[in-house]
Design an enzyme around this catalytic site. Structure first.
Site, PDB file in Angstrom:
ATOM      1  N   CYS A  87      58.526  40.181  78.591  1.00  0.00           N
ATOM      2  CA  CYS A  87      57.631  39.191  77.919  1.00  0.00           C
ATOM      3  C   CYS A  87      58.548  38.321  77.095  1.00  0.00           C
ATOM      4  O   CYS A  87      59.056  38.792  76.179  1.00  0.00           O
ATOM      5  CB  CYS A  87      56.562  40.109  77.069  1.00  0.00           C
ATOM      6  SG  CYS A  87      55.418  39.037  76.007  1.00  0.00           S
ATOM      7  N   CYS A 123      48.455  39.726  77.794  1.00  0.00           N
ATOM      8  CA  CYS A 123      49.049  38.912  76.935  1.00  0.00           C
ATOM      9  C   CYS A 123      49.255  37.374  76.989  1.00  0.00           C
ATOM     10  O   CYS A 123      49.531  36.772  78.302  1.00  0.00           O
ATOM     11  CB  CYS A 123      50.334  39.547  76.998  1.00  0.00           C
ATOM     12  SG  CYS A 123      51.871  38.632  76.104  1.00  0.00           S
ATOM     13  N   LEU A 136      36.573  27.885  23.903  1.00  0.00           N
ATOM     14  CA  LEU A 136      37.582  26.652  24.441  1.00  0.00           C
ATOM     15  C   LEU A 136      37.119  25.775  25.153  1.00  0.00           C
ATOM     16  O   LEU A 136      36.673  26.141  26.337  1.00  0.00           O
ATOM     17  CB  LEU A 136      39.130  27.101  24.714  1.00  0.00           C
ATOM     18  CG  LEU A 136      39.815  27.949  23.606  1.00  0.00           C
ATOM     19  CD1 LEU A 136      41.085  28.647  24.110  1.00  0.00           C
ATOM     20  CD2 LEU A 136      40.180  26.943  22.296  1.00  0.00           C
ATOM     21  N   ASP A 190      33.489  61.883  37.950  1.00  0.00           N
ATOM     22  CA  ASP A 190      34.258  60.531  38.378  1.00  0.00           C
ATOM     23  C   ASP A 190      34.151  60.341  39.984  1.00  0.00           C
ATOM     24  O   ASP A 190      33.695  59.164  40.251  1.00  0.00           O
ATOM     25  CB  ASP A 190      35.508  60.392  37.692  1.00  0.00           C
ATOM     26  CG  ASP A 190      35.393  60.162  36.052  1.00  0.00           C
ATOM     27  OD1 ASP A 190      34.236  60.142  35.750  1.00  0.00           O
ATOM     28  OD2 ASP A 190      36.595  60.109  35.599  1.00  0.00           O
ATOM     29  N   ASP A 239      32.475  57.379  42.268  1.00  0.00           N
ATOM     30  CA  ASP A 239      33.112  56.458  42.840  1.00  0.00           C
ATOM     31  C   ASP A 239      32.760  56.546  44.209  1.00  0.00           C
ATOM     32  O   ASP A 239      32.780  55.386  44.924  1.00  0.00           O
ATOM     33  CB  ASP A 239      34.515  56.740  42.770  1.00  0.00           C
ATOM     34  CG  ASP A 239      35.372  56.644  41.257  1.00  0.00           C
ATOM     35  OD1 ASP A 239      34.589  55.889  40.453  1.00  0.00           O
ATOM     36  OD2 ASP A 239      36.330  57.121  40.917  1.00  0.00           O
ATOM     37  N   LYS A 287      47.333  24.459  21.103  1.00  0.00           N
ATOM     38  CA  LYS A 287      46.807  24.282  19.826  1.00  0.00           C
ATOM     39  C   LYS A 287      47.547  23.329  19.237  1.00  0.00           C
ATOM     40  O   LYS A 287      48.832  23.351  19.261  1.00  0.00           O
ATOM     41  CB  LYS A 287      46.867  25.718  19.207  1.00  0.00           C
ATOM     42  CG  LYS A 287      45.878  26.791  19.905  1.00  0.00           C
ATOM     43  CD  LYS A 287      46.211  28.043  18.919  1.00  0.00           C
ATOM     44  CE  LYS A 287      45.392  29.017  19.752  1.00  0.00           C
ATOM     45  NZ  LYS A 287      45.695  30.329  19.390  1.00  0.00           N
ATOM     46  N   LYS A 313      47.346  32.428  28.004  1.00  0.00           N
ATOM     47  CA  LYS A 313      45.971  32.843  27.628  1.00  0.00           C
ATOM     48  C   LYS A 313      45.529  34.392  28.350  1.00  0.00           C
ATOM     49  O   LYS A 313      45.482  34.308  29.542  1.00  0.00           O
ATOM     50  CB  LYS A 313      44.689  31.702  28.035  1.00  0.00           C
ATOM     51  CG  LYS A 313      43.364  32.123  27.810  1.00  0.00           C
ATOM     52  CD  LYS A 313      42.536  30.987  28.197  1.00  0.00           C
ATOM     53  CE  LYS A 313      41.136  30.993  27.812  1.00  0.00           C
ATOM     54  NZ  LYS A 313      40.573  31.849  28.425  1.00  0.00           N
ATOM     55  N   CYS A 367      53.066  36.827  78.583  1.00  0.00           N
ATOM     56  CA  CYS A 367      53.385  37.188  80.006  1.00  0.00           C
ATOM     57  C   CYS A 367      52.437  37.503  80.904  1.00  0.00           C
ATOM     58  O   CYS A 367      52.574  37.719  82.128  1.00  0.00           O
ATOM     59  CB  CYS A 367      54.644  38.273  79.561  1.00  0.00           C
ATOM     60  SG  CYS A 367      53.745  39.890  78.959  1.00  0.00           S
ATOM     61  N   ARG A 384      33.432  39.963  20.085  1.00  0.00           N
ATOM     62  CA  ARG A 384      33.106  38.376  19.866  1.00  0.00           C
ATOM     63  C   ARG A 384      31.476  38.339  19.954  1.00  0.00           C
ATOM     64  O   ARG A 384      30.938  37.408  19.191  1.00  0.00           O
ATOM     65  CB  ARG A 384      33.629  37.566  21.076  1.00  0.00           C
ATOM     66  CG  ARG A 384      33.415  36.144  20.771  1.00  0.00           C
ATOM     67  CD  ARG A 384      34.197  35.473  21.888  1.00  0.00           C
ATOM     68  NE  ARG A 384      33.948  34.092  21.961  1.00  0.00           N
ATOM     69  CZ  ARG A 384      32.938  33.321  22.504  1.00  0.00           C
ATOM     70  NH1 ARG A 384      32.203  33.915  23.240  1.00  0.00           N
ATOM     71  NH2 ARG A 384      32.907  32.037  22.392  1.00  0.00           N
TER      72      ARG A 384
HETATM   73  S1  IVH Z   1      42.273  30.865  20.334  1.00  0.00           S
HETATM   74  C1  IVH Z   1      38.794  28.866  18.805  1.00  0.00           C
HETATM   75  N1  IVH Z   1      44.443  31.773  21.511  1.00  0.00           N
HETATM   76  O1  IVH Z   1      40.340  32.737  25.108  1.00  0.00           O
HETATM   77  C2  IVH Z   1      40.230  29.188  19.278  1.00  0.00           C
HETATM   78  N2  IVH Z   1      42.264  32.283  22.330  1.00  0.00           N
HETATM   79  O2  IVH Z   1      37.958  30.745  26.131  1.00  0.00           O
HETATM   80  C3  IVH Z   1      39.767  30.394  20.447  1.00  0.00           C
HETATM   81  N3  IVH Z   1      42.306  33.659  24.456  1.00  0.00           N
HETATM   82  O3  IVH Z   1      37.765  33.914  23.214  1.00  0.00           O
HETATM   83  C4  IVH Z   1      40.830  31.446  20.153  1.00  0.00           C
HETATM   84  N4  IVH Z   1      44.420  33.919  24.478  1.00  0.00           N
HETATM   85  O4  IVH Z   1      39.423  35.588  24.230  1.00  0.00           O
HETATM   86  C5  IVH Z   1      43.128  31.948  21.674  1.00  0.00           C
HETATM   87  N5  IVH Z   1      46.442  32.513  22.554  1.00  0.00           N
HETATM   88  C6  IVH Z   1      44.914  32.414  22.240  1.00  0.00           C
HETATM   89  C7  IVH Z   1      44.016  32.867  23.465  1.00  0.00           C
HETATM   90  C8  IVH Z   1      42.872  32.978  23.384  1.00  0.00           C
HETATM   91  C9  IVH Z   1      43.442  34.285  24.976  1.00  0.00           C
HETATM   92  C10 IVH Z   1      40.969  33.848  24.876  1.00  0.00           C
HETATM   93  C11 IVH Z   1      39.998  34.235  23.670  1.00  0.00           C
HETATM   94  C12 IVH Z   1      38.980  33.468  23.422  1.00  0.00           C
HETATM   95  C13 IVH Z   1      39.022  32.579  24.727  1.00  0.00           C
HETATM   96  C14 IVH Z   1      38.431  31.235  24.810  1.00  0.00           C
END
Ligand code: IVH
Length: 676
Positions: free
Chosen positions: A434, A403, A84, A34, A38, A285, A119, A406, A140
């Site tokens: 100074c 400086c 989102l 490692d 690095d 939401k 988030k 001064c 995902r």
């Molecule tokens: S809801 C369709 N809730 O944000 C609904 N997402 O840009 C999507 N994420 O891929 C998920 N916190 O990785 C939801 N409380 C939360 C979240 C959240 C983080 C991330 C998630 C998603 C991304 C969407």
């Protein structure tokens, strides 16, 4: 070395790093240690910093994560994992709410409830449970197809492996975020660029035993496919998640109206730096599941949710000028005056350039377009220069050799320990000769940890200096109060208050006195150590008269750097004159040697609220002199909570809960008098 050779060397290193990465992540083979890995990465970073012409899209400095490994099987998500839409400000939120109202054909006066959830900036995962058993976990991926990372997810403690609650659906995908806490990331800092990369890298290890070594966390927040979920709102769903044994975010809230969303957003943004996990915004939401169903999705995002992103902590601006500030020790600090920009809600117009070496290294010039960063409470600083925008006629910034205050020569000292020149250039006068240095020295003299004169802050020092009321520290004790009383903004009472606080400080502890002198490298702790060693002010005089500077070397914590600085200070006749003058005015107390077996030995104390006629610092020192100790939290380990005026209610409540003894000032003093 010529340009081509440098480029060749650079590309070779990148190829090497990517080769080791691929071996590690796809084949799980560590071909080098490692540390060596690095080291190569660091060499690449250093080369890029040194030579602006080096850029490569495969450079590890540009990579956010690693390619999904070929090792994992691809699986279709039963319900796609969407992303989102983003909102950046209040206007976006208002528009969003309007669209929702329109879509649902509601009037503006309807109150729509939102589940507001921080988030987390991690890696999302979908966990399938069948018959209550954790069956499969997918990343995902591209939203439709993910990687089967079940074995790695199984190593995460926060993920329940079996759920026996009756109302847990028979078949459901629970979705949430895998992440690593910042405190745990500290230990992995050398391997990954940021916590998100660390989480992603760890999740994609071929060997789950490797994943297990990394303390990954999981927070649940939504679901995908479900069969048997009988719930009406997101907030109820979150509650259920908790009952079923999942972790949910403690900062989740239900809110209505964009005004409340904004308040919550600002509140959490303020707290952002204190959290142990990275968040990059708040997800809103629509709380009601019926509304969610009606709203449905657009192409790749639900209509019922939006991410309100935090503003970046950096921005682009232009340097209009470079100022040189002079500190108490004569250090010259370059400060860029930039076109004011708003970074994360704060207008920034100054950015520190640290010191001469740093400026040279980054070749920062007046007129440059730069990226400015403001993180937490740290002074904003310049990250990099956009060389493509540099004006043709721009000149290298020449650091002043004299400086600006001064006119003395400025010098870069040679550090005998590191055998290198200091990165900082200083005014060689270093004394009260100074003006700028003198003002800063006096500010230090009156500061909280030094003389701590109530009402005598930095602004007053500057004002009194300008009015020629003070030039040296001793002048503070010889102020012409009649003259001050005639000045604008000063009344009889405020002058009387000032006089009172100054006179109150004529008695001072030996350690505060030493600290207040502002000897370079002698901060609070060293001043304390020296005061304990010399014990009395008289001994201090003898010490410098006899030039016994090396005697201090026996103190644990004092080294050559400090000795040299003490020596320089006491060989300066101007300093000795100040000490002599001060000694005529002040009562410098002898150092207090704390008894280990004092009457409060093994007892812990905490103070809350304002004490009568006694500062908190004094109360603390009385406790310590009697061998008691001060702790900063109400906990099981606390023996006594001392309360003054306007105490913090929460502390009292906690103390009561933990059955900690609560004393008012009189009761505390009684204990002290009885036992001492
Ligand atoms: S809801 C369709 N809730 O944000 C609904 N997402 O840009 C999507 N994420 O891929 C998920 N916190 O990785 C939801 N409380 C939360 C979240 C959240 C983080 C991330 C998630 C998603 C991304 C969407």
């Amino acid at each position: 070395m010529n340009k081509d050779l440098i480029k060749k060397k650079y590309k070779k290193k990148i190829k090497l790093v990517n080769h080791y990465n691929q071996k590690y992540y796809d084949e799980n083979i560590s071909e080098i240690s490692d540390a060596k890995f690095d080291q190569i990465k660091k060499e690449i970073v250093d080369l890029e910093n040194k030579y602006d012409f080096l850029r490569d899209e495969n450079s590890p400095t540009l990579k956010v994560g690693f390619k999904p490994s070929k090792n994992f099987k691809k699986e279709e998500h039963r319900i796609p994992m969407l992303s989102l839409a983003n909102a950046f400000d209040e206007k976006d939120l208002i528009n969003y709410e309007k669209k929702i109202f329109n879509y649902l054909d509601k009037k503006d006066n309807l109150q729509i409830e939102y589940s507001a959830e921080p988030k987390i900036d991690g890696i999302s995962a979908s966990l399938t449970y069948k018959g209550g058993k954790f069956f499969r976990g997918l990343s995902r991926g591209d939203g439709n197809q993910g990687e089967d990372i079940t074995l790695n997810l199984q190593t995460i403690e926060d993920i329940p492996k079996f759920i026996s609650e009756k109302d847990f659906p028979d078949d459901i995908d629970i979705r949430g975020e895998v992440f690593i806490q910042n405190s745990d990331f500290e230990k992995l800092k050398n391997k990954f660029a940021n916590p998100r990369n660390a989480a992603s890298g760890s999740l994609r290890q071929k060997d789950p035993n490797e994943t297990k070594k990394i303390p990954l966390k999981f927070i649940a927040y939504t679901y995908g496919y479900e069969n048997g979920l009988n719930i009406n709102s997101q907030s109820d769903f979150l509650k259920k998640l908790k009952q079923w044994g999942f972790k949910i975010n403690l900062l989740n809230k239900v809110l209505t109206g964009t005004k409340n969303l904004m308040d919550n957003y600002h509140e959490i943004e303020k707290k952002r730096n204190e959290l142990d996990f990275d968040i990059d915004g708040i997800v809103y939401k629509i709380n009601n599941f019926d509304f969610q169903k009606r709203l449905g999705n657009v192409a790749n995002a639900p209509r019922w949710a939006i991410a309100h992103k935090f503003s970046a902590n950096n921005g682009v601006s232009k340097i209009n000028d470079i100022d040189i500030q002079i500190g108490r020790t004569g250090a010259l600090t370059p400060v860029a005056k930039i076109n004011p920009i708003n970074i994360g809600g704060v207008v920034v117009s100054n950015a520190t350039l640290h010191n001469e070496d740093e400026m040279d290294r980054k070749d920062i010039r007046i007129g440059d377009t730069v990226i400015v960063e403001r993180a937490g409470d740290v002074i904003p600083h310049i990250i990099s220069v956009d060389l493509s925008k540099r004006l043709k006629q721009s000149n290298k910034f020449i650091f002043p050799k004299k400086c600006p205050s001064c006119g003395s020569k400025t010098v870069k000292e040679f550090n005998t320990l590191t055998k290198k020149k200091d990165a900082v250039r200083r005014c060689s006068s270093e004394g009260f000769g100074c003006e700028k240095v003198a003002i800063e020295k006096i500010k230090h003299f009156v500061s909280k940890e030094a003389f701590n004169i109530d009402g005598f802050g930095k602004k007053i020092v500057e004002k009194f200096w300008d009015l020629k009321l003070i030039k040296l520290p001793q002048d503070i004790f010889k102020l012409n109060y009649e003259k001050i009383a005639l000045m604008d903004g000063w009344g009889k009472q405020s002058v009387a208050n000032l006089k009172f606080s100054i006179n109150e400080r004529k008695t001072i502890s030996f350690e505060r006195f030493i600290y207040s002198l502002g000897i370079r490298h002698i901060g609070l702790e060293n001043a304390r150590l020296i005061s304990k060693h010399l014990k009395t002010f008289k001994n201090l005089i003898q010490f410098y008269k006899d030039k016994k500077f090396n005697d201090l070397l026996i103190i644990d914590g004092i080294g050559e750097t400090q000795i040299n600085s003490v020596k320089n200070f006491f060989l300066n006749s101007e300093n000795l004159k100040i000490i002599d003058e001060l000694s005529k005015i002040l009562k410098i107390e002898n150092a207090i040697i704390i008894k280990k077996d004092g009457s409060l030995a093994n007892k812990t104390f905490m103070l809350t609220g304002k004490l009568n006629g006694m500062s908190r610092a004094e109360a603390k020192s009385i406790i310590e002199q009697n061998s008691g100790s001060i702790i900063s939290n109400v906990s099981k380990n606390l023996d006594f909570l001392i309360i003054g005026e306007k105490p913090t209610k929460r502390k009292i409540e906690n103390a009561k809960k933990l059955k900690v003894k609560i004393l008012n000032q009189n009761e505390w003093l009684k204990i002290l008098n009885k036992t001492s």
